[in-house]
Structure formats: C-alpha cells, structure tokens
Write a protein that holds these residues in place. Structure first.
Motif, PDB file in Angstrom:
ATOM      1  N   VAL A 108       1.480  -1.150  -0.319  1.00 56.82           N
ATOM      2  CA  VAL A 108      -0.110   0.490   0.050  1.00 56.82           C
ATOM      3  C   VAL A 108       0.633   0.561  -0.030  1.00 56.82           C
ATOM      4  O   VAL A 108       0.826   2.427  -0.012  1.00 56.82           O
ATOM      5  N   MET A 109       2.007   1.242  -0.113  1.00 57.25           N
ATOM      6  CA  MET A 109       3.132   2.241   0.154  1.00 57.25           C
ATOM      7  C   MET A 109       4.897   1.638  -0.842  1.00 57.25           C
ATOM      8  O   MET A 109       5.228   0.445  -0.698  1.00 57.25           O
ATOM      9  N   THR A 110       4.291   2.603  -1.521  1.00 50.05           N
ATOM     10  CA  THR A 110       6.019   2.846  -2.379  1.00 50.05           C
ATOM     11  C   THR A 110       7.022   4.272  -1.683  1.00 50.05           C
ATOM     12  O   THR A 110       6.552   5.016  -2.103  1.00 50.05           O
ATOM     13  N   SER A 111       8.119   4.088  -1.214  1.00 56.71           N
ATOM     14  CA  SER A 111       8.873   4.718  -0.616  1.00 56.71           C
ATOM     15  C   SER A 111      10.203   4.593  -0.992  1.00 56.71           C
ATOM     16  O   SER A 111      10.820   3.984  -1.865  1.00 56.71           O
ATOM     17  N   LEU A 112      11.144   6.388  -0.862  1.00 52.85           N
ATOM     18  CA  LEU A 112      11.659   6.618  -1.639  1.00 52.85           C
ATOM     19  C   LEU A 112      13.236   6.482  -0.770  1.00 52.85           C
ATOM     20  O   LEU A 112      13.207   6.910  -0.033  1.00 52.85           O
ATOM     21  N   GLN A 132      15.552  -8.154   0.296  1.00 49.32           N
ATOM     22  CA  GLN A 132      15.647  -9.576  -0.097  1.00 49.32           C
ATOM     23  C   GLN A 132      16.421 -10.136   1.128  1.00 49.32           C
ATOM     24  O   GLN A 132      15.770 -11.240   1.644  1.00 49.32           O
ATOM     25  N   LEU A 133      17.384  -9.980   1.935  1.00 52.17           N
ATOM     26  CA  LEU A 133      18.091 -10.389   3.477  1.00 52.17           C
ATOM     27  C   LEU A 133      16.906 -10.186   3.864  1.00 52.17           C
ATOM     28  O   LEU A 133      16.618 -10.660   4.757  1.00 52.17           O
ATOM     29  N   VAL A 134      16.198  -8.691   3.980  1.00 49.80           N
ATOM     30  CA  VAL A 134      15.732  -8.056   5.065  1.00 49.80           C
ATOM     31  C   VAL A 134      14.051  -9.394   5.022  1.00 49.80           C
ATOM     32  O   VAL A 134      13.904  -9.560   5.830  1.00 49.80           O
ATOM     33  N   ARG A 135      13.437  -9.475   3.958  1.00 49.46           N
ATOM     34  CA  ARG A 135      12.504  -9.853   3.993  1.00 49.46           C
ATOM     35  C   ARG A 135      12.600 -10.410   2.352  1.00 49.46           C
ATOM     36  O   ARG A 135      12.211  -9.903   1.715  1.00 49.46           O
ATOM     37  N   LYS A 136      12.712 -11.430   1.855  1.00 47.70           N
ATOM     38  CA  LYS A 136      12.103 -12.257   0.666  1.00 47.70           C
ATOM     39  C   LYS A 136      11.310 -12.040  -0.529  1.00 47.70           C
ATOM     40  O   LYS A 136       9.650 -12.483   0.292  1.00 47.70           O
ATOM     41  N   GLY A 137      11.290 -11.881  -1.271  1.00 46.47           N
ATOM     42  CA  GLY A 137       9.561 -11.043  -1.791  1.00 46.47           C
ATOM     43  C   GLY A 137       9.690  -9.752  -1.594  1.00 46.47           C
ATOM     44  O   GLY A 137       8.572  -9.140  -2.092  1.00 46.47           O
ATOM     45  N   ALA A 138      10.238  -9.159  -0.390  1.00 43.12           N
ATOM     46  CA  ALA A 138       9.901  -7.836  -0.760  1.00 43.12           C
ATOM     47  C   ALA A 138       9.677  -7.376  -1.672  1.00 43.12           C
ATOM     48  O   ALA A 138      10.883  -7.331  -2.988  1.00 43.12           O
ATOM     49  N   PRO A 139       8.795  -6.390  -2.355  1.00 35.50           N
ATOM     50  CA  PRO A 139       8.670  -5.596  -3.375  1.00 35.50           C
ATOM     51  C   PRO A 139       9.758  -4.062  -3.849  1.00 35.50           C
ATOM     52  O   PRO A 139       9.581  -3.349  -2.865  1.00 35.50           O
ATOM     53  N   VAL A 140      10.044  -4.170  -4.772  1.00 34.71           N
ATOM     54  CA  VAL A 140      11.550  -3.239  -4.573  1.00 34.71           C
ATOM     55  C   VAL A 140      11.332  -2.370  -6.062  1.00 34.71           C
ATOM     56  O   VAL A 140      10.289  -3.297  -7.013  1.00 34.71           O
ATOM     57  N   ILE A 141      12.191  -1.185  -6.184  1.00 32.31           N
ATOM     58  CA  ILE A 141      12.279  -0.409  -7.945  1.00 32.31           C
ATOM     59  C   ILE A 141      13.302  -0.262  -8.377  1.00 32.31           C
ATOM     60  O   ILE A 141      13.662   0.297  -7.405  1.00 32.31           O
ATOM     61  N   MET A 142      14.397  -0.591  -8.734  1.00 29.07           N
ATOM     62  CA  MET A 142      15.458  -0.180  -9.163  1.00 29.07           C
ATOM     63  C   MET A 142      15.926   1.020  -9.535  1.00 29.07           C
ATOM     64  O   MET A 142      15.193   1.418 -10.567  1.00 29.07           O
ATOM     65  N   GLY A 143      16.367   1.559  -8.368  1.00 28.84           N
ATOM     66  CA  GLY A 143      16.218   3.556  -9.022  1.00 28.84           C
ATOM     67  C   GLY A 143      17.768   3.861  -9.331  1.00 28.84           C
ATOM     68  O   GLY A 143      18.765   3.471  -9.346  1.00 28.84           O
ATOM     69  N   GLU A 199      14.718  -1.089   6.090  1.00 28.02           N
ATOM     70  CA  GLU A 199      14.332  -2.519   7.285  1.00 28.02           C
ATOM     71  C   GLU A 199      12.293  -2.318   6.891  1.00 28.02           C
ATOM     72  O   GLU A 199      11.860  -4.139   7.257  1.00 28.02           O
ATOM     73  N   VAL A 200      12.136  -1.087   7.399  1.00 27.97           N
ATOM     74  CA  VAL A 200      10.744  -1.115   8.388  1.00 27.97           C
ATOM     75  C   VAL A 200       9.759  -1.965   7.256  1.00 27.97           C
ATOM     76  O   VAL A 200       9.140  -2.175   7.061  1.00 27.97           O
ATOM     77  N   TYR A 201      10.006  -0.951   6.272  1.00 27.06           N
ATOM     78  CA  TYR A 201       9.187  -1.094   4.985  1.00 27.06           C
ATOM     79  C   TYR A 201       9.285  -3.205   4.301  1.00 27.06           C
ATOM     80  O   TYR A 201       8.260  -3.169   4.048  1.00 27.06           O
ATOM     81  N   ALA A 202      10.727  -3.093   4.286  1.00 28.14           N
ATOM     82  CA  ALA A 202      10.502  -3.781   3.654  1.00 28.14           C
ATOM     83  C   ALA A 202       9.952  -5.617   3.950  1.00 28.14           C
ATOM     84  O   ALA A 202       9.556  -6.730   3.880  1.00 28.14           O
ATOM     85  N   SER A 203      10.133  -5.174   5.633  1.00 28.32           N
ATOM     86  CA  SER A 203       9.440  -6.496   6.410  1.00 28.32           C
ATOM     87  C   SER A 203       7.823  -6.487   6.717  1.00 28.32           C
ATOM     88  O   SER A 203       7.666  -7.509   7.092  1.00 28.32           O
ATOM     89  N   ASN A 204       7.757  -5.479   6.152  1.00 31.82           N
ATOM     90  CA  ASN A 204       6.069  -5.094   6.196  1.00 31.82           C
ATOM     91  C   ASN A 204       5.237  -5.225   4.558  1.00 31.82           C
ATOM     92  O   ASN A 204       4.718  -4.791   5.032  1.00 31.82           O
ATOM     93  N   ASN A 205       6.620  -6.050   3.516  1.00 34.03           N
ATOM     94  CA  ASN A 205       5.627  -6.230   2.679  1.00 34.03           C
ATOM     95  C   ASN A 205       5.996  -4.993   2.048  1.00 34.03           C
ATOM     96  O   ASN A 205       4.814  -4.950   0.995  1.00 34.03           O
ATOM     97  N   GLN A 206       6.024  -3.192   1.876  1.00 36.01           N
ATOM     98  CA  GLN A 206       6.257  -2.399   1.829  1.00 36.01           C
ATOM     99  C   GLN A 206       7.240  -2.051   0.960  1.00 36.01           C
ATOM    100  O   GLN A 206       8.049  -2.401   1.047  1.00 36.01           O
ATOM    101  N   ALA A 207       6.687  -1.600  -0.382  1.00 30.47           N
ATOM    102  CA  ALA A 207       7.486  -1.359  -1.734  1.00 30.47           C
ATOM    103  C   ALA A 207       8.571  -0.360  -1.300  1.00 30.47           C
ATOM    104  O   ALA A 207       7.819   1.079  -0.557  1.00 30.47           O
ATOM    105  N   CYS A 208      10.043  -0.494  -1.341  1.00 31.77           N
ATOM    106  CA  CYS A 208      10.875   0.316  -1.724  1.00 31.77           C
ATOM    107  C   CYS A 208      11.543   1.062  -3.334  1.00 31.77           C
ATOM    108  O   CYS A 208      11.676  -0.122  -4.115  1.00 31.77           O
ATOM    109  N   ILE A 209      11.942   2.544  -3.610  1.00 28.63           N
ATOM    110  CA  ILE A 209      12.770   1.970  -4.351  1.00 28.63           C
ATOM    111  C   ILE A 209      13.811   2.789  -3.918  1.00 28.63           C
ATOM    112  O   ILE A 209      14.420   3.268  -3.160  1.00 28.63           O
ATOM    113  N   ILE A 210      14.715   1.729  -4.883  1.00 26.48           N
ATOM    114  CA  ILE A 210      16.034   2.138  -4.025  1.00 26.48           C
ATOM    115  C   ILE A 210      16.729   2.198  -5.472  1.00 26.48           C
ATOM    116  O   ILE A 210      17.115   2.053  -6.265  1.00 26.48           O
ATOM    117  N   SER A 211      18.259   3.822  -5.120  1.00 22.28           N
ATOM    118  CA  SER A 211      18.165   4.338  -5.885  1.00 22.28           C
ATOM    119  C   SER A 211      19.510   5.302  -5.747  1.00 22.28           C
ATOM    120  O   SER A 211      18.611   6.141  -4.265  1.00 22.28           O
TER     121      SER A 211
END
Lengths: 512, 512
Positions: free
Chosen positions: A226-230, A292-303, A248-260
């Motif tokens: 429900v969130m994509t964060s930068l 993915q070390l924090v949570r396998k399958g956590a959604p991410v965007i390559m920035g 770490e907070v977002y990934a462990s809660n299955n929330q998406a991050c742009i890693i940029s």
C-alpha cells in the motif's frame, strides 16, 4: 481502529462511492506501453558493465555504516566484512535479487486507482522533496502545510497523474519529527490515489505503516503493498543507516521501496556514462539484495536518479544528453534483472517555469517513456534543481504527461485506422474535415491539451497575450476551485485523526 | 562571370581562407548517428501501409493540374491518364524511385561545410517561410530584408546549425518577384554554409541555378548538388504546377529537392496515423517518381510535414504524440525506400518563446533525432505555427540542437569510459570531482549550453532574475555583434552583385 477500517472495506460502500468520484474526475489508468523501449547499449556493453559492477562489489565493496544488524545479515549471507565495508562475492547480489518480484500492485484506498508497477507499465507520481514553493503571485518562499495540501489536491485532480506521491513539498511550518503525520494524513484524506511513506527516520516509516493499518486494515497491509517509498543510496556506495532503517521497516512489512542512487555525474560517480552505469548497477544490486535479506520477496524498484554537472559552477544540470544515455542504459540493466525501474521526471535547473524549464523537462519526460521507466517520481512540478515545487509548473507538466499516454498507445492498424474509405471519399484536392471517417473518429484521434493555447493571434492578444505561466496560474485556481474531497468512511477518518493527534502528543516538537 | 568563379575555386585560396574562418566559429559537423532509430510500426503494419499506398496510386490516383509536360511524362512511363488525374500501376512509382540516390553531398562554397544527406546522418537547417518576425524589443511585425540578413548571420554563427536554410523569413519589403535574388545573395555572401533555392516560380528556380553558376561555376553546378530546395505537395494528392515547375528546373540541373506533403492531420489527410502514413507514402512515391522521370538519378529527400489539429478551433497543433507516431512511421517507410528523410523541427503553436513553445519544440526535436530524420528543416526559430520567425527562439532552439549532437554519439565503452580506475580510486563515500579520471575527461564529458542558466538562485536574482527569453535577447545581440562576414573572392562577389542588379532591372516590381 484497525477493526473499523477492515469492516468499512468489507462493506464495499466506501469503494463504490470512491469509484463514482473517480469517474467524475477522469483519472487515466497507468500507462501500458504498446511501443518498444529505446536502447543505447549493445549486448557487449551490457556484459562489460555487468561484469564491472560485480568487480566493484567483490573487490571494492560498499559501506553499511552504523548498522550492526545489516552487517550481520551480510555476514550470514556469505559476504566478506571488514569494519563497515561489505564485499560481496561475484554473483551473490544478483542471486539475492532474484526473489524480488518483477512487478507488484500498489493498492489505493479507491481500488480503481490501484497501480501495477513493473512490466510494460508506467506510473506517474509528482515532485518529491523541495523545501520551497513558487507561484506567480507569491514568488519563491518556504513551503508550508497549506502548500502541501494544495499540491495533493492538484495531483488528485490531474487526469494524467496516477499517484499522489510523498513529500510534494516540505511543510517547513510543521515540526520535523511530526510533519510526516500531517503529510500522510493529507494524502490519505484529500486524495484516494496511492502514496508514499516517510523515510526520514525508521520510527516514521513505522508510523507510516501503522497509519496504513488504520486506513486499509492491518491484515490487508501485511498481505498487500500500500506504499512505495524512496530509499536513496548515498553515492558512491554508502548505505546510510537512517535510510536502511526505513528500508528495513518497509521491507519487513511487505511495503515497496525505490532503491535509488542519487548521483550528480562527475561528483558522486565517474564523469563517463559507462562508469556511472557500472556504479549505479553495483549500488542497486547491493541495495536490492539487502532488501531481500530483510524479507525475501519484498517489492522493490531499481532506481537511478542521475544528472550531469556544469563543470564550471558545479551545479547539477538537467535534461541533458548524458543523463539520457544513463537513463536509457539503466533501463536495459533493470530489465535484465527483471525488476521494475524508476527514473526520469520533470527535471530542470531553471528558476522559473519558462522555456528553459520546459526544454529540460520535455527532454527528460520523453526519455523516461522511451527508456522503459515503470515508476516516474517527480513527473510534474519540479523546478530549480529540485529546490522548488512550482504550482504553475505542476499543472504545465501534468498536462504534458497526457502526451506520454498517447505516445505509449502505439499505432493502430485495423481497418478503421487504415482509413482507405476516407481516402477514396475525399480524393485528390478534397478536404477531410467533413468526411464520414473524420466525423466518426475525431473525438479520440488526437491528444488534447487542457492548458496550451492554440487560438488565433488576434483572439489571444485580445485576451491579454498570456504566456504559459499565466495560463497555468488560471488553471491552478480553477482546479483548486473545482476540488471536491473524495468520500471516506467517517470511522476511518476519525481513527486517522486520533492516530495523528496521539503521536503528536507523544513527543515534543523538533525542528532539527 | 562563371569563368572567374571557376578560377577562384581552382586557386584554392578562397577555400583555405574560408576554412580558417570555419575554425574560429566552431561549426559542428553534421550529425552521424551512433544510436538506433526508434520504430513504432511492425513489419505487418509497414506492409499494409505500403500495399494501401499502391492501391491509392493505382485506383484513386494523383492530380498534376495545368502541366501537360508532366502528363506526357507519366503517359510515356505507363501511367493511366484521365484529364489531370494520373493513376499509377502498382509497383511503378516504387520502381521509378529506385534511381534516386540513397544519399548525396550538398556542397557549400566553403568545402568544410559540405553536408552528407542520407544514411545515418542528420543535417540541421533553420526555420523556413514565416511572413512575421518577433523579438522582445520590437514585438511581432512583418519581416523585412534586414531581419532576413540577421537570421542568416545568426545561422552562420550557430555552432549546431549545418545549413543556412532558405526563406528564413519572408522579406516583405522586397517585391515578390525579386526577393529571391536578395535572399540568395544574402545566403551566398553573409554565410558560407549550404543553402536552399527559390521555388515560388520556375523562373526563380532558374535564377537560383544561375546564381549558383556564378558562385560555384556552371560546370561544378551541373556535376554537383549545391542546393536543396523545398517542394511541397498540395495534399491530398495534388501536384501544383508551380511547385512542379520548380522541381523540373532543379531535377534537370541535378539539384536536390525535398518532396514533402504538407499535412494538417484531419484536414489534408485522414484523422488516423495509419491513414495519414498511407497518404504520405502515396504522395511521396508519386512525387519522387516524377523527379526521376524528369532526370534519372536526381537527388531527392522524402519529406513528411505533418501536424495534428485542434478539432475545436481547426488550428494546427505541434509537438503532439500523433505527429510523433507519423514521424517515426514515415522514417521507417523512407528507410525501406532507401531514400533520405526530412521531418520534424522546432514546431510550436505558441505565440511567445515561452514554456509551451519549448515543450512542443523539444518533443519534436527529440522525435526527429530518434525517427532517423536526415534533413531537419525548421530546426530552430519557428514560432506561432510557422507564422513567425522568432529571434530569441532561434538562439534558444539552436542551443538545444547541441543536445541532439551529443545524444547521437551513443555510449562509449572503451577502458577510459569504463572508469574502473576512478571507482577504485574514489571508493565508498568519496568524491569524484578531483580524481584523475574526472580531470582527464570533464572538458568533453558533458554537453554544455551556451544559453541556459545554472547559477545559484541568489546570483541569478542579483543579475536581474532573467527568464530564458531575456537570456536569449542578450545572446542574439552578442552573436550579431561578434559576426564577421566570411571572406569571398572579390570577383565572385562583383559577379553576384551584377547578376542581381541585372535581373532586378529586367522586370517591374510586383508585390503579388
């Protein structure tokens, strides 16, 4: 609170009401491309860059300072550690990235506004981060929460924006340690489009997750994005503990991050395109692998946020050909990783929403579409190298985003599109305006600006000879005047208000 | 006269002197692309459009009104004639086009400025045709010969323009039947870049050829291409006898023509992209085939000037996604014909050199580069739908043309570009500005604007808070102040002056 949120969703009434309001404002669906990607790197160049990026990770490594938890995760995964330096054996980071999804759904409270991030899609989100705002009437000034609310309303009203964004400007009149609460509250209540969470402290990321629990229901948040964060990388090759804490907070809660990476070329990366791409790839491989070390399958965007530099003044420059090469190339690298890609935006160095701003922005927007970008942050409203959110430029750029939607449609070739009957009907020397084919198709044939001027010179002169900025001032006023708040379950609204009040009361104000 | 011209060329002194002046003004060589073309049509779509275009030529046909000579040529070639209607058997036009060269050299009086039109090259030429000019000081007004001369000087001084163009504005203070002489004289004497000839009457095309005989020598003109002129098709599918008369003069003298539909989509062609492309292809096939009936091997460029339309007002619109689709698609069709391609430009509908103008122009310039355009007319200075040549926009657009040069270079991947030593030297958390690789490469690494503002806000504010137009006004003044006329053999100059005086004396003034 969470209980009431779940009940409201389960009832479906809120969703149906939201759906009705969605129709009246005509928000376009996210872009699904029906055109190819533009690619500037050969297969050989891609292989060299990929090889070099692995060499960087293996031999030079990356830093995770002040983060014992991260170092432990890397040690457990098989990396070589010396102090805060993490050296990653060739192939390991890429292998770890394989568990990240190639696309994901970000849910909005109005399901009609959900977005699919990845594949051939493009999601457009507004400017992020400026401490200043500008408009023609008030000039350049520090941004306030009142400004922030206006930008959220403008994004909600924009047909071509799919996303409400995050820090559309910094509300500098609200304490630093509390403004994330007001910002999230604004996105949640003034809009029904998807939004971003706070990243300025891990605790604020947790607040963001908790507020989403109120809005969507806690179980829904755990099971859906429900969130994509930068999450910016501190280039070169440093993973700041505050940003990593938020990740770490977002990934462990299955929330998406742009890693940029955030790169001004020549300063934070080599002064060459291939060298910068090597560093971008090394950095994003390390960051995404860490998610993915924090949570396998956590959604991410390559920035990839990359600008060039004016070597005389050291100022970043925007909409330049070198930035374009990097954006095209990074798109190719992201697709080979099978990951969603973030880049481009309404970038410009100009102080005013003038021709310079538009040249630079248009260069970047067009490049973003053709580069295969999946998530475009800063898609409208950016001014002065990101120091300023401009009200006029926001609606000017947002209008141009319509061109990307139409470009992405590609070319139809069915019998109606072939138009042979029209060519026969009109014949040499004739005129198509009145013919049957034109009458049947003209309404949807061409993209239509809601802002630009096409009037005859005399009419335009009689109406005050307005330039684009003046037309945009009028459009900002019109949109804010027409704004209607999307409906929300009163129980959820109450619970959100209570959450914000309670968290604000829990600690003293800080402006640091 | 011709004798003296030949002698001057043979001596080589003029060429050497011109070469020296070329260096001091740093004119870039025409663009040689090292990036792919962007293509929006599938193989299937291309075949359908090509099939349909042949159907149009065979079943509907094209009109060559008031031109018995043309009708006779078509009859001799095997076309089916009814009055002025020419129906061309399937495959015949394409077959005739095969004798047109896939690329050609247009010679300039300074051989360093010669351009190669075709292949992967892109030649940039300025705006063509507007009856009005605009600048910030004088506003919008009818163009004069003094304005014309200024534009020729600005084009000569522009690093990124390879070509002096033709009617950079209409010198409305000179009689219609004589202004071509003054325009050509200006291109020949105020610049040493290649230029275009007159097309408004066949006799004026002949004057253009004769003046080139004076400048280059008559034999040289017969054996080499020294002009590229613009032959518009009167869409739909009508080949105006005046334009065809000019084409006949140029083709029979081995001079190049751009054979170009002039289409406002929805008015002069179907309201669909595939339908418009079908008509564009049918028209250019017929026009280029006709050029080859006049003289096998005559150099031509396949043109496509296509805009969309605002269906509310009927005004043409520019920089739109539909125009982009057509420009990309027509490029694919031209390459399948193995012919040079003309399209795109600094197109805009705006009345001012403001953000609208820049968005629209930037959309079109970027598209033109990626579409594989070989000759871009109107590459700078176009304003208000082509009614106005803008002094400020001329230098603004000309500056942006630099981005096309750098984009076209593609991405280097040699060891220096890989920059692995720099990444090793700097390491995580470091800074690249001082490293050896940056010092060795920064001067040529990034495109550098000669116009745009990157200064800190405070400096910019102290200097008057100028917008792009104000910066451009200053640049126009600077360039005109720095202008130095390229040297010319005094004998040729005398002969050109005499030619113009004699032709002007030979008939009364006409302003019709």
């Amino acid at each position: 609170m969470a209980e009431s949120a779940r009940r409201a969703r389960g009832g479906g009434g809120a969703a149906r009401r939201a759906q009705r309001s969605a129709v009246s404002f005509e928000t376009a669906r996210f872009i699904e491309r029906n055109i190819p990607n533009f690619e500037v790197l050969t297969e050989e160049a891609l292989e060299i860059i990929e090889h070099n990026a692995e060499t960087v990770l293996e031999e030079i490594g990356v830093n995770f300072p002040d983060n014992p938890g991260a170092l432990q995760r890397w040690r457990d995964a098989g990396a070589d550690l010396q102090g805060e330096r993490v050296r990653i054996p060739r192939g390991l980071a890429r292998k770890l990235c394989e568990t990240a999804p190639s696309s994901f759904t970000q849910h909005a409270r109005n399901p009609a506004r959900n977005v699919e991030v990845g594949g051939r899609n493009l999601v457009l989100a507004p400017v992020y981060g400026p401490p200043f705002v500008r408009d023609a009437a008030g000039g350049r000034r520090y941004a306030t929460m009142a400004d922030f609310n206006k930008f959220v309303k403008l994004a909600y009203m924009s047909k071509w924006l799919h996303h409400s964004g995050g820090t559309v400007c910094e509300p500098t009149d609200i304490p630093v340690n509390k403004r994330h609460l007001d910002m999230l509250h604004a996105h949640m209540t003034l809009s029904d489009k998807p939004f971003m969470g706070s990243v300025t402290e891990p605790s604020r990321a947790q607040d963001s997750v908790d507020m989403c629990g109120v809005l969507f229901g806690e179980d829904f948040v755990q099971q859906n994005t429900v969130m994509t964060s930068l999450i910016n990388i501190n280039s070169p090759m440093t993973f700041d503990d505050v940003m990593m804490g938020a990740l770490e907070v977002y990934a462990s809660n299955n929330q998406a991050c742009i890693i940029s990476p955030f790169i001004v070329g020549g300063a934070m990366a080599p002064v060459s395109v291939a060298g910068t791409l090597t560093q971008v790839l090394a950095e994003t491989l390390a960051g995404i692998a860490y998610s993915q070390l924090v949570r396998k399958g956590a959604p991410v965007i390559m920035g990839a946020f990359v600008t060039s530099i004016d070597m005389n003044s050291g100022a970043p420059t925007f909409g330049t050909p070198e930035a374009a090469h990097i954006t095209y190339g990074a798109g190719q690298l992201a697709r080979r990783l099978n990951l969603p890609y973030r880049s481009a935006g309404s970038f410009c160095g100009s102080k005013l929403p003038d021709a310079q701003a538009a040249y630079e922005t248009s260069n970047s927007l067009n490049m973003g579409l053709l580069a295969g970008v999946n998530f475009m942050l800063h898609a409208c409203g950016w001014l002065e190298g990101g120091l300023v959110s401009s009200f006029e430029k926001f609606v000017m750029d947002a209008d141009q985003l319509g061109t990307l939607h139409h470009l992405a449609r590609g070319v139809e070739i069915d019998e109606n599109a072939q138009a042979m009957d029209a060519i026969r009907e009109v014949g040499p020397g004739g005129h198509y305006l009145g013919c049957a084919h034109t009458q049947a198709n003209f309404k949807s044939a061409f993209w239509k600006s809601d802002l630009l001027d096409y009037k005859p010179f005399e009419t335009w002169a009689d109406e005050g000879a307005r330039d684009t900025q003046a037309l945009a001032t009028a459009r900002v006023e019109k949109l804010l005047g027409d704004y209607q708040q999307p409906e929300m379950d009163p129980g959820i609204r109450e619970a959100l208000d209570a959450f914000v009040a309670q968290r604000k009361a829990a600690e003293p104000d800080s402006f640091m």
